[in-house]
Design a protein around this motif. Structure first.
Motif, mmCIF file in Angstrom:
data_model
loop_
_atom_site.group_PDB
_atom_site.id
_atom_site.type_symbol
_atom_site.label_atom_id
_atom_site.label_comp_id
_atom_site.label_asym_id
_atom_site.label_seq_id
_atom_site.Cartn_x
_atom_site.Cartn_y
_atom_site.Cartn_z
ATOM 1 N N GLU A 99 16.762 3.057 -12.915
ATOM 2 C CA GLU A 99 17.014 1.748 -13.521
ATOM 3 C C GLU A 99 17.673 0.788 -12.539
ATOM 4 O O GLU A 99 17.337 -0.397 -12.500
ATOM 5 C CB GLU A 99 17.882 1.921 -14.770
ATOM 6 N N VAL A 100 18.620 1.283 -11.734
ATOM 7 C CA VAL A 100 19.263 0.423 -10.741
ATOM 8 C C VAL A 100 18.244 -0.018 -9.699
ATOM 9 O O VAL A 100 18.192 -1.199 -9.309
ATOM 10 C CB VAL A 100 20.442 1.142 -10.067
ATOM 11 N N ALA A 101 17.409 0.909 -9.242
ATOM 12 C CA ALA A 101 16.387 0.566 -8.253
ATOM 13 C C ALA A 101 15.422 -0.469 -8.812
ATOM 14 O O ALA A 101 15.023 -1.405 -8.098
ATOM 15 C CB ALA A 101 15.636 1.814 -7.820
ATOM 16 N N ALA A 102 15.041 -0.329 -10.077
ATOM 17 C CA ALA A 102 14.124 -1.282 -10.689
ATOM 18 C C ALA A 102 14.739 -2.680 -10.751
ATOM 19 O O ALA A 102 14.024 -3.684 -10.679
ATOM 20 C CB ALA A 102 13.732 -0.814 -12.085
ATOM 21 N N ARG A 103 16.050 -2.742 -10.854
ATOM 22 C CA ARG A 103 16.733 -4.031 -10.949
ATOM 23 C C ARG A 103 16.920 -4.695 -9.589
ATOM 24 O O ARG A 103 16.732 -5.892 -9.446
ATOM 25 C CB ARG A 103 18.084 -3.834 -11.625
ATOM 26 N N GLN A 104 17.276 -3.917 -8.562
ATOM 27 C CA GLN A 104 17.653 -4.544 -7.299
ATOM 28 C C GLN A 104 16.597 -4.402 -6.196
ATOM 29 O O GLN A 104 16.765 -4.964 -5.114
ATOM 30 C CB GLN A 104 19.003 -4.023 -6.809
ATOM 31 N N MET A 105 15.506 -3.704 -6.486
ATOM 32 C CA MET A 105 14.423 -3.568 -5.523
ATOM 33 C C MET A 105 13.135 -4.104 -6.137
ATOM 34 O O MET A 105 12.936 -4.023 -7.354
ATOM 35 C CB MET A 105 14.237 -2.096 -5.123
ATOM 36 N N SER A 106 12.253 -4.617 -5.297
ATOM 37 C CA SER A 106 10.961 -5.102 -5.793
ATOM 38 C C SER A 106 9.895 -4.018 -5.760
ATOM 39 O O SER A 106 8.758 -4.236 -6.186
ATOM 40 C CB SER A 106 10.501 -6.301 -4.965
ATOM 41 N N GLY A 107 10.234 -2.859 -5.275
ATOM 42 C CA GLY A 107 9.359 -1.690 -5.250
ATOM 43 C C GLY A 107 10.211 -0.483 -4.918
ATOM 44 O O GLY A 107 11.335 -0.616 -4.424
ATOM 45 N N PHE A 108 9.678 0.725 -5.156
ATOM 46 C CA PHE A 108 10.517 1.916 -5.081
ATOM 47 C C PHE A 108 10.477 2.619 -3.726
ATOM 48 O O PHE A 108 11.096 3.668 -3.570
ATOM 49 C CB PHE A 108 10.123 2.886 -6.189
ATOM 50 N N GLY A 109 9.789 2.077 -2.771
ATOM 51 C CA GLY A 109 9.841 2.625 -1.425
ATOM 52 C C GLY A 109 8.687 3.537 -1.078
ATOM 53 O O GLY A 109 7.880 3.938 -1.924
ATOM 54 N N SER A 110 8.631 3.879 0.220
ATOM 55 C CA SER A 110 7.529 4.681 0.751
ATOM 56 C C SER A 110 7.959 6.084 1.127
ATOM 57 O O SER A 110 7.211 6.813 1.776
ATOM 58 C CB SER A 110 6.941 3.991 1.988
ATOM 59 N N ARG A 155 0.841 -1.204 0.000
ATOM 60 C CA ARG A 155 0.000 0.000 0.000
ATOM 61 C C ARG A 155 0.872 1.249 0.000
ATOM 62 O O ARG A 155 0.607 2.216 -0.734
ATOM 63 C CB ARG A 155 -0.916 -0.032 1.229
ATOM 64 N N GLN A 156 1.917 1.259 0.799
ATOM 65 C CA GLN A 156 2.757 2.448 0.914
ATOM 66 C C GLN A 156 3.464 2.772 -0.404
ATOM 67 O O GLN A 156 3.531 3.934 -0.815
ATOM 68 C CB GLN A 156 3.782 2.244 2.039
ATOM 69 N N VAL A 157 3.988 1.748 -1.063
ATOM 70 C CA VAL A 157 4.696 1.974 -2.326
ATOM 71 C C VAL A 157 3.736 2.489 -3.399
ATOM 72 O O VAL A 157 4.055 3.422 -4.147
ATOM 73 C CB VAL A 157 5.396 0.685 -2.785
ATOM 74 N N GLU A 158 2.569 1.895 -3.471
ATOM 75 C CA GLU A 158 1.580 2.339 -4.460
ATOM 76 C C GLU A 158 1.208 3.800 -4.236
ATOM 77 O O GLU A 158 1.162 4.602 -5.178
ATOM 78 C CB GLU A 158 0.338 1.458 -4.381
ATOM 79 N N THR A 159 0.953 4.159 -2.984
ATOM 80 C CA THR A 159 0.566 5.535 -2.682
ATOM 81 C C THR A 159 1.716 6.497 -2.916
ATOM 82 O O THR A 159 1.527 7.602 -3.445
ATOM 83 C CB THR A 159 0.070 5.639 -1.232
ATOM 84 N N ALA A 160 2.920 6.106 -2.517
ATOM 85 C CA ALA A 160 4.084 6.983 -2.708
ATOM 86 C C ALA A 160 4.274 7.321 -4.178
ATOM 87 O O ALA A 160 4.597 8.471 -4.531
ATOM 88 C CB ALA A 160 5.335 6.313 -2.143
ATOM 89 N N GLY A 161 4.074 6.348 -5.057
ATOM 90 C CA GLY A 161 4.194 6.612 -6.492
ATOM 91 C C GLY A 161 3.181 7.637 -6.968
ATOM 92 O O GLY A 161 3.499 8.523 -7.777
ATOM 93 N N GLU A 209 -2.812 5.070 4.975
ATOM 94 C CA GLU A 209 -4.120 5.701 4.856
ATOM 95 C C GLU A 209 -4.640 5.578 3.416
ATOM 96 O O GLU A 209 -3.906 5.193 2.506
ATOM 97 C CB GLU A 209 -4.034 7.186 5.240
ATOM 98 N N ASP A 210 -5.900 5.951 3.226
ATOM 99 C CA ASP A 210 -6.457 5.920 1.877
ATOM 100 C C ASP A 210 -5.652 6.850 0.972
ATOM 101 O O ASP A 210 -5.433 8.022 1.309
ATOM 102 C CB ASP A 210 -7.927 6.370 1.906
#
Length: 375
Positions: free
Chosen positions: A282-293, A249-255, A359-360
Motif C-alpha cells: 500500500e505504501v509503494a502504491a502511494r509513493q511510487m508510480s510503479g512497483f519496480g523491476s 516494460r520492466q515493471v510490467e514484466t516483473a509483475g 526482453e520479451d
C-alpha cells in the motif's frame, strides 16, 4: 514540461553555431581563459560542460535546481557521509545494499540500523534523544529484501528532530519514485543502474534543492577527484532519454514473473512490492508510480543450478539494465555483511534476486519456469 519530455530535452539546448541535437562531448582537461568571456571553466576536475548538461537533466527530473554527479554511486554516498553527517550519527535502513553497509561500517560514524519500513520502529528511533540532528539514510525499496519505507512519515519525524534525510533511490529510479516530493532533503542514485540502463557505465548522483549543499558536494568532489569522465557523463545522459520506455516494460514484466513465481511449487517465498500480500504494497502504491523491476524469491533447490539453467538471466550483479540478471545476494553483493546479520535480515543462501530487463516477457517467463525445475 512533463516528465517524459524532460528526459529528452532537459539539460540541453541546441548548440549555438552547430545545432547539435545531443549534448556535445567535451573531452578537454583544461581551458584557456583568454577565450572565455567571462571565464567559466578552469580545470575539468572541477568543471566540464558535458557533465553539467547531465546534472541539469537529473535535477529537472525531480523539478529542483541542483544535481551533483560522481564517478559511481559509492562515490556519491561517500561524499554524502563526509559532508552531511556533521553530528557523527547516522540512522540507516537495516536492510541496505552491501556496498552501503561496507561504506558505513568503514567510517568512524556512530551508525544505528533501524527497520524504517516498520512504523513502530521508526517512532521508537526518533523518540530516542540520540537521534537529534543525525543523518537519516533511507533505502526504499531496499536491496535485496524489497522493504518499503513510508517516506512522508520518516521525513516528518526526522525533520522534527533536526535531521537531514537522504534517500537512496537506486532500486526504484526517478521514473518510479521521486523522494524530494515526499520531504527528503537529498536523493542519492547510482546512475549505473536504471538511469543509464545499458550496463556499460558507472555513475552516481546527489539531487537536491539547496545551494549550500550544492557547494558542499561540488567542493568535496573537486577536492577528492571523484568526478565521472566526460564520456561516462555522455553515456549516462544518453541512456536517461529512454528511461520511461525501458521502465514501463520492466515493471510490467516483473509483475508477471512475480505472480508466476508465487504459483511455483519450487518457490518458498516471493518478495515484490506489486504483490498485494507484500507488507509494503500500500505504501509503494502511494509513493511510487510503479512497483519496480526487481523481484526476490526463495528457491527450494540448488540456487547455483537454477542460475546455470537460465538462458536469458545472466548470473551477474547490478540491476535496472536492458538485460535481465539473476544473482544470489548472500554470496555476491551482500557478502560484506556479517553472516549473522545477513541471517537476521533474511539474506540467506536460498534467496535469488532478479533484475528484469526489456526482453520479451514470454521468453523470460518460459526461461524462468524451465530453470526453476531441478529435474
Amino acid at each position: 514540461m512533463r516528465f517524459d519530455t524532460r528526459l529528452v530535452h532537459a539539460g540541453h539546448e541546441l548548440a549555438e553555431g552547430t545545432g547539435d541535437v545531443v549534448p556535445p562531448l567535451h573531452l578537454a582537461s583544461t581551458y584557456a581563459h583568454g577565450v572565455q568571456d567571462p571565464p567559466a571553466y578552469f580545470y575539468a576536475r572541477g568543471e566540464n560542460p558535458t557533465r553539467e548538461a547531465l546534472e541539469r537533466a537529473l535535477a529537472a527530473l525531480e523539478d529542483v535546481r541542483f544535481a551533483t554527479v560522481f564517478a559511481s554511486g559509492q562515490a556519491a554516498g561517500a561524499t554524502a557521509l563526509a559532508t552531511l553527517a556533521g553530528a557523527g550519527r547516522v540512522i540507516v535502513s537495516d536492510d541496505v545494499y552491501g556496498g552501503t553497509y561496507a561504506l558505513l561500517t568503514s567510517s568512524r560514524l556512530d551508525v544505528r540500523p533501524v527497520d524504517l519500513a516498520d512504523p513502530a520502529a521508526v517512532a521508537d528511533a526518533f523518540a530516542d534523544p540520540w537521534a537529534a540532528e543525525a543523518l537519516v539514510w533511507v533505502e526504499t525499496p531496499t536491496n535485496p529484501m524489497l522493504k518499503v519505507a513510508d517516506l512522508a512519515e520518516v521525513c516528518r519525524r526526522a525533520h522534527a528532530r533536526g535531521c537531514l534525510v537522504l534517500v537512496d533511490n537506486t532500486l526504484a529510479g526517478p521514473a518510479l519514485q521521486q523522494p524530494l516530493r515526499w520531504g527528503a532533503d537529498v536523493t542519492l542514485c547510482s546512475t549505473t543502474k536504471s538511469v543509464a540502463g545499458h550496463l556499460d557505465v558507472l555513475g552516481g548522483a546527489l539531487v537536491h534543492d539547496r545551494a549550500d549543499l550544492h557547494d558542499l558536494f561540488t567542493t568535496h568532489r573537486t577536492t577528492t577527484g571523484s568526478v565521472p569522465s566526460p564520456f561516462d557523463s555522455f553515456l549516462v545522459h544518453r541512456g536517461l532519454k529512454t528511461l520511461s520506455l525501458r521502465t514501463a516494460r520492466q515493471v510490467e514484466t516483473a509483475g508477471k514473473l512475480a505472480s508466476a513465481l508465487r504459483e511455483s511449487p519450487h518457490v518458498a517465498e516471493v518478495r515484490y512490492p506489486g504483490l498485494p500480500g507484500h507488507p509494503g504494497h500500500e505504501v509503494a502504491a502511494r509513493q511510487m508510480s510503479g512497483f519496480g523491476s526487481v523481484v526476490a524469491f526463495r528457491y527450494r533447490a540448488d540456487v547455483a543450478g537454477l542460475l546455470r539453467r537460465s538462458r536469458y538471466f545472466a548470473d551477474a550483479v547490478s540491476l535496472g539494465g536492458v538485460r535481465s540478471l539473476a544473482q544470489c545476494p548472500a554470496t555476491t553483493t551482500h557478502r560484506p555483511i556479517p553472516p549473522d546479520v545477513r541471517l537476521r535480515l533474511g539474506i540467506t543462501d536460498d534467496l535469488v534476486r532478479l533484475s528484469v530487463g526489456i526482453e520479451d516477457p514470454e521468453d523470460l517467463l518460459e526461461d524462468l519456469l524451465q530453470a526453476l525445475s531441478p529435474s
